[in-house]
Design an enzyme around this catalytic site. Structure first.
Site, PDB file in Angstrom:
ATOM      1  N   ASP A 101      36.729  44.976 -18.861  1.00  0.00           N
ATOM      2  CA  ASP A 101      37.511  43.750 -18.341  1.00  0.00           C
ATOM      3  C   ASP A 101      38.742  44.080 -19.286  1.00  0.00           C
ATOM      4  O   ASP A 101      38.178  43.869 -20.343  1.00  0.00           O
ATOM      5  CB  ASP A 101      36.564  42.133 -17.660  1.00  0.00           C
ATOM      6  N   HIS A 102      39.600  43.643 -19.154  1.00  0.00           N
ATOM      7  CA  HIS A 102      41.125  44.109 -19.904  1.00  0.00           C
ATOM      8  C   HIS A 102      40.613  44.614 -21.033  1.00  0.00           C
ATOM      9  O   HIS A 102      40.893  44.003 -22.529  1.00  0.00           O
ATOM     10  CB  HIS A 102      41.079  42.508 -20.495  1.00  0.00           C
ATOM     11  N   ASP A 123      44.393  47.213 -19.096  1.00  0.00           N
ATOM     12  CA  ASP A 123      45.576  45.802 -19.443  1.00  0.00           C
ATOM     13  C   ASP A 123      46.348  46.322 -20.176  1.00  0.00           C
ATOM     14  O   ASP A 123      46.003  45.750 -21.507  1.00  0.00           O
ATOM     15  CB  ASP A 123      45.108  44.819 -20.059  1.00  0.00           C
ATOM     16  N   GLY A 198      41.156  30.923 -19.098  1.00  0.00           N
ATOM     17  CA  GLY A 198      40.941  29.527 -19.373  1.00  0.00           C
ATOM     18  C   GLY A 198      40.293  28.370 -18.704  1.00  0.00           C
ATOM     19  O   GLY A 198      40.613  28.828 -17.305  1.00  0.00           O
ATOM     20  N   SER A 236      39.357  30.793 -12.450  1.00  0.00           N
ATOM     21  CA  SER A 236      38.005  29.925 -12.136  1.00  0.00           C
ATOM     22  C   SER A 236      38.566  28.978 -11.773  1.00  0.00           C
ATOM     23  O   SER A 236      39.576  28.601 -12.151  1.00  0.00           O
ATOM     24  CB  SER A 236      37.836  29.400 -13.649  1.00  0.00           C
ATOM     25  N   ASN A 276      38.454  37.490  -9.973  1.00  0.00           N
ATOM     26  CA  ASN A 276      37.917  37.237 -11.772  1.00  0.00           C
ATOM     27  C   ASN A 276      37.810  35.487 -12.357  1.00  0.00           C
ATOM     28  O   ASN A 276      38.453  34.847 -12.126  1.00  0.00           O
ATOM     29  CB  ASN A 276      38.888  37.266 -12.669  1.00  0.00           C
TER      30      ASN A 276
HETATM   31  O1  G3H Z   1      39.581  37.462 -18.832  1.00  0.00           O
HETATM   32  C1  G3H Z   1      38.911  37.050 -19.859  1.00  0.00           C
HETATM   33  C2  G3H Z   1      37.607  37.172 -19.793  1.00  0.00           C
HETATM   34  O2  G3H Z   1      37.113  35.571 -19.439  1.00  0.00           O
HETATM   35  C3  G3H Z   1      36.784  37.337 -21.058  1.00  0.00           C
HETATM   36  O3  G3H Z   1      36.803  36.410 -21.727  1.00  0.00           O
HETATM   37  O4  G3H Z   1      38.029  38.524 -23.463  1.00  0.00           O
HETATM   38  O5  G3H Z   1      36.501  35.736 -24.465  1.00  0.00           O
HETATM   39  O6  G3H Z   1      35.077  38.005 -23.283  1.00  0.00           O
HETATM   40  P1  G3H Z   1      36.365  37.306 -23.178  1.00  0.00           P
HETATM   41  P1  13P Z   2      38.327  32.501 -16.178  1.00  0.00           P
HETATM   42  O1  13P Z   2      38.881  31.923 -17.356  1.00  0.00           O
HETATM   43  O2  13P Z   2      39.642  31.913 -14.944  1.00  0.00           O
HETATM   44  O3  13P Z   2      37.208  32.669 -15.451  1.00  0.00           O
HETATM   45  O4  13P Z   2      39.364  34.093 -16.007  1.00  0.00           O
HETATM   46  C1  13P Z   2      38.412  35.072 -15.731  1.00  0.00           C
HETATM   47  C2  13P Z   2      38.988  36.169 -15.916  1.00  0.00           C
HETATM   48  O5  13P Z   2      39.816  36.886 -15.415  1.00  0.00           O
HETATM   49  C3  13P Z   2      38.403  37.397 -15.915  1.00  0.00           C
HETATM   50  O6  13P Z   2      38.752  38.762 -16.215  1.00  0.00           O
HETATM   51 ZN    ZN Z   3      41.048  38.282 -17.019  1.00  0.00          ZN
END
Ligand code: G3H
Ligand code: 13P
Ligand code: ZN
Length: 331
Positions: A101-102, A123, A198, A236, A276
């Site tokens: 992810d990202h 990303d 967030g 979310s 996500n």
């Molecule tokens: O998009 C971000 C996801 O919620 C992952 O968050 O980079 O704090 O693990 P993180």
């Molecule tokens: P939320 O912070 O809305 O749960 O998004 C998560 C996300 O996009 C992970 O890549």
């Molecule tokens: Zn994300």
């Protein structure tokens, strides 16, 4: 050093196939993030019990927190755990993709591909479109040699994307999407239509509702890219029941608000085939730990509060698969 392995050898599924089935079936596959064993077990339990395909996500931050080797072998163990659970319950095995992810760089994506991920996100949405295309295309060229799926992003979500903080949403420009997809060869595209990362997605006056997502942009993207998989990040819904529980048991999350679930359901019926969700899981875990600790102050065995947190997380994700994403019962 993690051994080089292809994702199919550790039981993971091809994400492109999964996404095209979701497009046809008009549902979205959950992209759930994991950082530790309890989160992973809850995610797998939820998806096996609700018979939903799953995109299990690991961020750069998760790899730094839990260690990349541990996470990668945990995911491999997770596939076996899910298959055994399905067998014991007399249910179908579920397709699981493991996605970075990202991902911020070619090198990070390559390292995940080499160690058995079935999908990566690159990303570079904060860069110019030219630079974004250049780096994304390089990742695609490498990934496709191994049949690994690649997600790119156009447009910038407000909030936190790993260590990058964006002040304001820059909505995706529908006029850019064909150029980006043709120029990179990506398998799916994350777009910005008003969601954000967030737990504080909108600043609302008392009694005010969140503004609707920009479905006009999603429709325009759909017209430019018919039958092409679209991804929504920052999705979310920040359930008030968890925010209230956190606040009741000593936390402070005043003003936390998420994306209304009916809007996500509508998007899942369109070309959005991956949604996500991370913050909702964090809330379920934190709320439960706070409640258990407040109610039983003498507890000091982590299993006694992490266990209930794991159960609450699984229950919440079963509900999401059924009521929001429409992915339950699709395997
Ligand atoms: O998009 C971000 C996801 O919620 C992952 O968050 O980079 O704090 O693990 P993180
Ligand atoms: P939320 O912070 O809305 O749960 O998004 C998560 C996300 O996009 C992970 O890549
Ligand atoms: Zn994300």
């Amino acid at each position: 050093m993690i051994e080089m392995v292809h994702y199919s050898d550790i039981g993971l599924s091809n994400q492109v196939d999964m996404m095209h089935q979701a497009l046809e079936g008009k549902y979205a596959i959950p992209g759930y993030n994991m950082n530790n064993m309890e989160q992973m077990q809850a995610i797998l339990t939820a998806c096996v019990k609700s018979q939903s395909p799953l995109i299990l996500q690991v961020s750069k931050g998760a790899r730094e927190y839990a260690n990349e080797t541990i996470l990668r072998y945990m995911a491999q163990g997770g596939v076996e755990y899910a298959n055994e659970m399905a067998d014991e319950l007399g249910l179908n095995p579920i397709p699981i993709s493991l996605n970075l992810d990202h991902g911020s760089s070619f090198e990070l994506c390559k390292s995940c591909i080499d160690s058995g991920f079935s999908a990566v996100m690159i990303d570079r949405s904060q860069d110019s479109i030219e630079e974004n295309i250049k780096i994304t295309a390089r990742v695609v060229e490498y990934a496709h040699q191994f049949d690994v799926s690649v997600e790119g992003e156009l447009g910038v979500l407000a909030g936190i994307e790993d260590d990058v903080v964006a002040e304001k949403t820059t909505y995706t420009r529908p006029e850019d999407v064909e150029r980006f997809v043709d120029g990179t060869g990506v398998d799916c595209l994350a777009i910005a239509i008003g969601t954000s990362h967030g737990a504080y997605k909108f600043k609302l006056a008392p009694g005010e509702s969140p503004p609707p997502l920009r479905f006009d942009i999603l429709e325009a993207v759909q017209e430019k890219l018919p039958g092409f998989p679209i991804v929504l990040h920052g999705s979310s819904s920040i359930p008030p029941k968890f925010v209230d529980m956190i606040n009741k048991f000593g936390g402070d999350m005043e003003g936390a608000v998420g994306v209304p679930e009916e809007q996500l359901r509508k998007a899942a019926g369109m070309n959005v085939c991956k949604i996500n969700i991370d913050s909702d899981g964090r809330l379920a875990v934190t709320a439960t730990i706070r409640r258990v600790m407040a109610e039983k102050p003498s507890l000091f065995d982590p299993r006694k509060y992490l266990g209930p947190a794991r159960e609450a997380l699984a229950e919440e994700y079963i509900r999401k698969n059924k009521e929001v994403l429409g992915s339950a019962g699709k395997v």
